[in-house]
Design a protein around this motif. Sequence first.
Motif, short mmCIF file in Angstrom:
data_model
loop_
_atom_site.label_atom_id
_atom_site.label_comp_id
_atom_site.label_asym_id
_atom_site.label_seq_id
_atom_site.Cartn_x
_atom_site.Cartn_y
_atom_site.Cartn_z
N LEU A 118 0.85 -1.20 0.00
CA LEU A 118 0.00 0.00 0.00
C LEU A 118 0.88 1.24 0.00
CD1 LEU A 118 -2.77 -0.71 2.68
CD2 LEU A 118 -2.96 -0.90 0.21
N THR A 119 0.51 2.20 -0.82
CA THR A 119 1.26 3.44 -0.88
C THR A 119 0.66 4.46 0.08
OG1 THR A 119 1.68 2.98 -3.20
CG2 THR A 119 2.18 5.18 -2.45
N LYS A 120 1.51 5.11 0.86
CA LYS A 120 1.05 6.16 1.77
C LYS A 120 0.89 7.45 0.99
CE LYS A 120 4.25 4.86 5.25
NZ LYS A 120 5.06 5.30 6.36
N PRO A 121 -0.04 8.30 1.33
CA PRO A 121 -1.00 8.10 2.41
C PRO A 121 -2.10 7.13 1.99
CG PRO A 121 -1.42 10.19 1.33
CD PRO A 121 -0.20 9.59 0.68
N PHE A 122 -2.37 6.14 2.81
CA PHE A 122 -3.41 5.17 2.50
C PHE A 122 -4.74 5.69 3.01
CE2 PHE A 122 -1.03 3.89 6.29
CZ PHE A 122 -2.02 4.03 7.26
N THR A 123 -5.82 5.16 2.48
CA THR A 123 -7.16 5.56 2.92
C THR A 123 -7.72 4.47 3.83
OG1 THR A 123 -8.29 4.43 1.12
CG2 THR A 123 -7.55 6.70 0.70
N ARG A 124 -8.82 4.80 4.44
CA ARG A 124 -9.53 3.83 5.28
C ARG A 124 -9.88 2.60 4.43
NH1 ARG A 124 -14.90 3.04 5.24
NH2 ARG A 124 -15.87 2.16 7.10
N ASP A 125 -10.35 2.86 3.20
CA ASP A 125 -10.74 1.75 2.33
C ASP A 125 -9.54 0.88 1.92
OD1 ASP A 125 -13.37 2.49 2.52
OD2 ASP A 125 -13.40 3.57 0.62
N ASP A 126 -8.36 1.51 1.76
CA ASP A 126 -7.15 0.73 1.45
C ASP A 126 -6.88 -0.27 2.57
OD1 ASP A 126 -6.66 2.19 -0.87
OD2 ASP A 126 -5.26 3.57 0.10
N LEU A 127 -6.91 0.24 3.80
CA LEU A 127 -6.61 -0.61 4.97
C LEU A 127 -7.63 -1.73 5.10
CD1 LEU A 127 -5.68 1.56 8.10
CD2 LEU A 127 -4.21 0.08 6.76
N LEU A 128 -8.91 -1.36 5.08
CA LEU A 128 -9.97 -2.36 5.27
C LEU A 128 -10.02 -3.33 4.12
CD1 LEU A 128 -12.79 -0.09 6.75
CD2 LEU A 128 -10.96 -1.31 7.93
N GLY A 129 -9.77 -2.84 2.91
CA GLY A 129 -9.76 -3.71 1.74
C GLY A 129 -8.67 -4.76 1.83
N ALA A 130 -7.50 -4.35 2.30
CA ALA A 130 -6.38 -5.27 2.45
C ALA A 130 -6.72 -6.35 3.49
CB ALA A 130 -5.12 -4.53 2.86
N ILE A 131 -7.34 -5.93 4.58
CA ILE A 131 -7.71 -6.90 5.62
C ILE A 131 -8.74 -7.89 5.08
CG2 ILE A 131 -8.83 -7.20 7.87
CD1 ILE A 131 -7.63 -4.41 8.62
N ARG A 132 -9.76 -7.37 4.39
CA ARG A 132 -10.80 -8.26 3.83
C ARG A 132 -10.20 -9.25 2.82
NH1 ARG A 132 -13.80 -3.55 3.50
NH2 ARG A 132 -15.18 -3.43 5.29
N MET A 133 -9.25 -8.77 2.04
CA MET A 133 -8.69 -9.61 1.00
C MET A 133 -7.82 -10.74 1.58
SD MET A 133 -6.26 -8.53 -2.22
CE MET A 133 -7.25 -7.10 -2.55
N HIS A 134 -7.12 -10.46 2.66
CA HIS A 134 -6.11 -11.42 3.13
C HIS A 134 -6.45 -12.18 4.40
CE1 HIS A 134 -3.48 -10.09 -0.02
NE2 HIS A 134 -3.69 -8.85 0.33
N VAL A 135 -7.46 -11.73 5.13
CA VAL A 135 -7.79 -12.43 6.37
C VAL A 135 -9.08 -13.21 6.17
CG1 VAL A 135 -8.33 -12.21 8.82
CG2 VAL A 135 -6.64 -10.70 7.78
N LYS A 136 -8.99 -14.50 6.33
CA LYS A 136 -10.17 -15.36 6.19
C LYS A 136 -10.84 -15.45 7.55
CE LYS A 136 -8.70 -16.25 2.05
NZ LYS A 136 -8.25 -14.92 1.67
N HIS A 137 -12.06 -14.96 7.60
CA HIS A 137 -12.79 -14.98 8.88
C HIS A 137 -13.43 -16.32 9.09
CE1 HIS A 137 -13.09 -12.26 12.02
NE2 HIS A 137 -13.74 -11.27 11.44
#
Length: 137
Positions: A118-137
């Motif tokens: 992720l390139t800074k400055p990142f957005t809220r959606d960047d952070l949450l999108g990365a979590i959704r993509m890589h963390v299997k709930h």
Amino acid sequence: MSEETHGGAGEQDELAGLKVMVIDDSKTIRRTAETLLKKQGCEVVTATDGFEALAKIAEHKPDIIFVDIMMPRLDGYQTCALIKHNRLFKQTPVIMLSSKDSIFDKARGRIVGSEQYLTKPFTRDDLLGAIRMHVKH
């Protein structure tokens, strides 16, 4: 407007309880990420550099790790490589954070095992999108 408000509540449930680690020598970045993630119900652990992070990872066992590339002592590439070489944490997604957006930096991030860049400055959606993509709930 009401749709957005409703969507926010659903998002929070989706990410609630996840342990997220943010490693960055910038207090501003750590605080921004922590505030955004806590609003989603995430548990946030921060570290100022790779050494502090490595000590905390074993203790907190995060679900996903965001690591800045440019840090003193141990940079993000070295930190990521050490995380990925640890049998217990090699499956833990590592997202590189950088103010540089070069293809070489991204390639180097992949080489050390990071899942995303992720390139800074990142957005809220960047952070949450990365979590959704890589963390299997």
